[in-house]
Structures are given as structure tokens and as C-alpha cells.
Design a protein around this motif. Sequence first.
Motif, PDB file in Angstrom:
ATOM      1  N   THR A 197       7.736   2.720   7.707  1.00  0.00           N
ATOM      2  CA  THR A 197       7.696   3.767   6.612  1.00  0.00           C
ATOM      3  C   THR A 197       7.891   3.275   5.408  1.00  0.00           C
ATOM      4  O   THR A 197       8.109   2.314   4.316  1.00  0.00           O
ATOM      5  CB  THR A 197       9.347   4.842   6.978  1.00  0.00           C
ATOM      6  N   PRO A 198       7.975   4.221   4.048  1.00  0.00           N
ATOM      7  CA  PRO A 198       7.174   4.403   2.750  1.00  0.00           C
ATOM      8  C   PRO A 198       9.244   3.938   2.469  1.00  0.00           C
ATOM      9  O   PRO A 198      10.359   3.930   2.881  1.00  0.00           O
ATOM     10  CB  PRO A 198       6.941   5.360   2.147  1.00  0.00           C
ATOM     11  N   THR A 199       8.815   2.557   1.663  1.00  0.00           N
ATOM     12  CA  THR A 199      10.217   2.598   0.568  1.00  0.00           C
ATOM     13  C   THR A 199       9.637   2.957  -0.911  1.00  0.00           C
ATOM     14  O   THR A 199       8.785   2.794  -1.082  1.00  0.00           O
ATOM     15  CB  THR A 199      10.327   0.903   0.577  1.00  0.00           C
ATOM     16  N   GLU A 251       5.917   4.757  -4.375  1.00  0.00           N
ATOM     17  CA  GLU A 251       6.588   4.143  -3.258  1.00  0.00           C
ATOM     18  C   GLU A 251       5.710   3.083  -2.621  1.00  0.00           C
ATOM     19  O   GLU A 251       4.446   3.563  -2.271  1.00  0.00           O
ATOM     20  CB  GLU A 251       6.549   4.557  -2.283  1.00  0.00           C
ATOM     21  N   THR A 252       6.714   2.278  -1.463  1.00  0.00           N
ATOM     22  CA  THR A 252       5.078   1.324  -0.987  1.00  0.00           C
ATOM     23  C   THR A 252       4.542   2.564   0.048  1.00  0.00           C
ATOM     24  O   THR A 252       5.173   3.338   0.695  1.00  0.00           O
ATOM     25  CB  THR A 252       6.183   0.281  -0.325  1.00  0.00           C
ATOM     26  N   ARG A 253       3.278   1.641   0.797  1.00  0.00           N
ATOM     27  CA  ARG A 253       2.537   2.554   2.022  1.00  0.00           C
ATOM     28  C   ARG A 253       2.390   1.531   3.307  1.00  0.00           C
ATOM     29  O   ARG A 253       1.447   0.201   1.956  1.00  0.00           O
ATOM     30  CB  ARG A 253       1.356   2.541   1.685  1.00  0.00           C
TER      31      ARG A 253
END
Length: 492
Positions: free
Chosen positions: A253-255, A298-300
Motif C-alpha cells: 500500500t502507498p505510504t 507517496e510510495t508505490r
Amino acid sequence: MERNSVTDSHQEDVVAGETDENRTRKNGLYADVSSELAENMRQGWADTERRDVEPIAQAAHTARRRAALSALFPGELLVVPAGNPKVRANDTDYPFRPSSDYVYLTGDQSQDSVLVLEPGADGEHRAIAYLLPRSDRETGEFWLDYHGELWDGRRNSLTENERLLGLPCRDVRTLTERLAAATGPVRLLRNYDAGVDAALDDKVTAERDTEFRAALSEMRLRKDEFEIADLRHACQATARGFEDVVRVLGTDTPTAERVIEGTFWMRARTEGNDVGYASVCAAGPHATTLHWVRNDGETRPGELLLIDAGVESRHLYTADVTRTLPVDGRFTPVQRKVYDAVYEAQSAGIAAVRPGAKYRDFHHAAQRVLTEHLASWGLFGERSVDEAYELGLHRRWTLAGTGHMIGLDVHDCAKARTELYVDGTLEAGMVLTVEPGLYFQSDDLTVPEELRGIGVRIEDDFLVTDEGNENLSAGLPRAADEVEAWMARLRG
Ligand code: GLY
Ligand code: MN
Ligand code: MN
């Protein structure tokens, strides 16, 4: 200085109901003060003078540093301000952070303070710290002044500070008079305190002040025991902050980059004073923007996270560390190819950090390795590695230098003369980063598509020792396999 010009007569005016801009900043609280309230506020306060204070841990070190500075400028009046609070917006200030040279020479962190080295008849100096004293209860200053102790918190008394800092202390509001009376040569650390700058305007020259600033920077090139211990602590706390980040990083999940930034900041505020510079929390292609501090992405899963962050200790020494992490815990083959090239370059740079080596050696060692990898990937066409390196063609993807000194400033000793720093020689006691990187912009049509949007940097902090170097940030893994194993361990 200029922000603390409260005088007794002014206080009477305020008590009589007059306001000024500063005093009305607290929701107009001062607009209406009856003489009964003013009288009431004068009384009923206990004597809180602390009679048991011990010198700060670095007092012996700051005394030595002042003596070294004194020896460089015999017979001259030397003035080193801490600086004043800076307005962030309207009536709120940024958290105060004193000038690094003031901290280096005193260990003190209070705002509006000024260190003065007074030359004696023999040319030797007597150091005096000019500081804000306790707020006066009698005049009402403690609650009527915007920076009074009732609002900002208790300050040390001048007597307490004399014991803490190990040098005579005087009321900073008497300093303008002292500076006005100066007749001999003066050197000033400019641009920190507008009041001090103005008071000395006709007594200093830009050229002499530039020499003074350079001398201070050069003194800080080699760290003493206290500084090394503090930098070691900053690096260890930083490693713990990176572990915190791995623990909040979602695998599928994105962070939000802001969550990553906030997570690291929590560690910095808990174990230190703050972050030493704005954290770069760069997900995916943001890593190719070297100063990515917006941190609004956000991260992926499947992408990398580049985090460049450092805890600034309570004594204000900062670490400066970067790791590039596979968000879901495993590097893809192409990510690993780039990572391994940077790792190899960093290892070559680290091997060149030793006493007696030229400062530039570690940079060339690392950049040369990066150039070899770029050449092996066909990015220079027919040109040889030597030719590409000579022409600097690698710099399209390496972008930055390979390191810098750290200490009280993240880019420490920046005003030192070139011949003593970038054209100089490494000596035991210096502390510097080694931080090569490769950055392939998303829109760079000169590289294969698989490389576009990948940015990798590995940054660690090294103490130059008599034998070679010590990695102060060795609490974090560097090699790709170690990074993956470390992330898996933290995620349980
Ligand atoms: N974080 C600033 C730098 O690496 O130089
Ligand atoms: Mn750095
Ligand atoms: Mn950095």
C-alpha cells in the motif's frame, strides 16, 4: 539586540495602558492593564535562583576553542553573535537556532546572545558572553514583553550562565554601549544580528570580516573529542530513525512521503534537537530531484524510496545519511544494477578516505567507478571511459559532488579557504560524507527506458582516523543484500 530594547520607562507606559506592536501580538492582552493588576503581578514570586549548577559538558572544549581563536587575532576585538529569532509569519517565529560559530565557542544556544573577545593590554583576550538576563518582575517585563519569561519560559540568570558556560556574562542590553566605545581593530561575524551589525558598521570592513569567518570555518575542520562523540550519537540516532521509517513503510500500500518525513522527525525531536536539514523523502522518480523536500508524493510498490535525513543532536551536531530502499523489500534487477554501481562507487570513495590523502581523492575514486558503469551500459556511445571522464559527461547522471564536511552545519566549514578544504589534505579528526549517486530523469531520452525515473544515492558519515577512517553510520546496511535482509528483519 534590537528586539529586546525594553526599558523601565517604556514599561511604565505599557502598564499605563499604552501598547506597541510587539506587545499586542499576544491577542491584545496588554491593551488594558490596570495599575492594580500591574502591582499584583509584581509580587508573590519565589526566588528560583539555582545555586547548584555545574559547568556544561563541553565547557573545557569551548575554552580551548576560544583560546585558539584568540591566538589568531591578538589585540583585536572579536564579536560573534548567536542571532535573533526570525519571523515565520505575522506574529510567529521559526524555532530559534543559534549561529554555529557562537555555539562552537560557547556551547550556549540562547537567542540574542553575543560572544565578545576583549583584547587586553598584552593582546590576549578575555571572553565575555552578553546574554539576556532573567526577566525583571519589578518592571513587569517578564509578562509584558513579548519574549518575557512568562511566555517563552525561564532563562538562566547571568550568574547561573557564568557557572554553566565557564565565562563572565553580562546583560546584552549593555552591549551597544560597549561596541560604540570600541577604538581598536574589530572583527565581526556579520549577518546574524542586525543590531550588532549596525552598532559596528563604521568599525569593520567586509574584507576583514570575511577573513574572520574563514578562520572560524577552518578551526572547525578538525573535530575534538566532544564533537566526535556527539556526531557518533547523531549518526546512531539517525540509524534508529531510518529503522522507524522502514517499519511504517507499506509493502503493498502507498505510504505518503509526509508520513515518512514525520516518522523520521519524531526520532530527531525525541533523541536530538531537530533534523539537521530538511529531510528528502523521495518516492520513485522524485529521487532524481536532489533537493526534493516538498515530500508531497507517496510510495508505490515496486519503486524505490530515497531518504536523505539526519538527526541534529541536542548540542546541534548533525548526521547526514542517505539510503535508497526497495519499498516492497526486494530490488528489481534493474534497480539492483544501478544500486550496485553506486555501492561500488561509494566503496571506492570510502577506501580513499585516510589521513594524508588529498580531499579530492575520494570524489575522483567514486566518480571514476560511476563513469565506468555508465560506459559499460553504453551511455557514452563510442567514447572511452577516460574521454568521458575528462569531458565530465558522467555528470549528466551523477549531478553532485561526492561529499562534504559535517559538524554543526550539514555542509560544515563552508567558508574555509579552498587550499585548506577542497584543495587540501585529509587529517585525523575530520568528519565527512561519502555520497555518490546516479540519477536518471524520467524525461531523459538518452538512457534506456528501464533506467528512467531511477535515482539512487548511498550516503554515510566518516571520521578520518590515524589509520584510515571509521564509518559513524555503520549502524545501517549498505550492500543491496544487507539492505533487503535488514528490511525483512525489521518487518518481522
Ligand atoms: N543532505 C544534504 C547533503 O547530502 O548534502
Ligand atoms: Mn551530504
Ligand atoms: Mn544528505
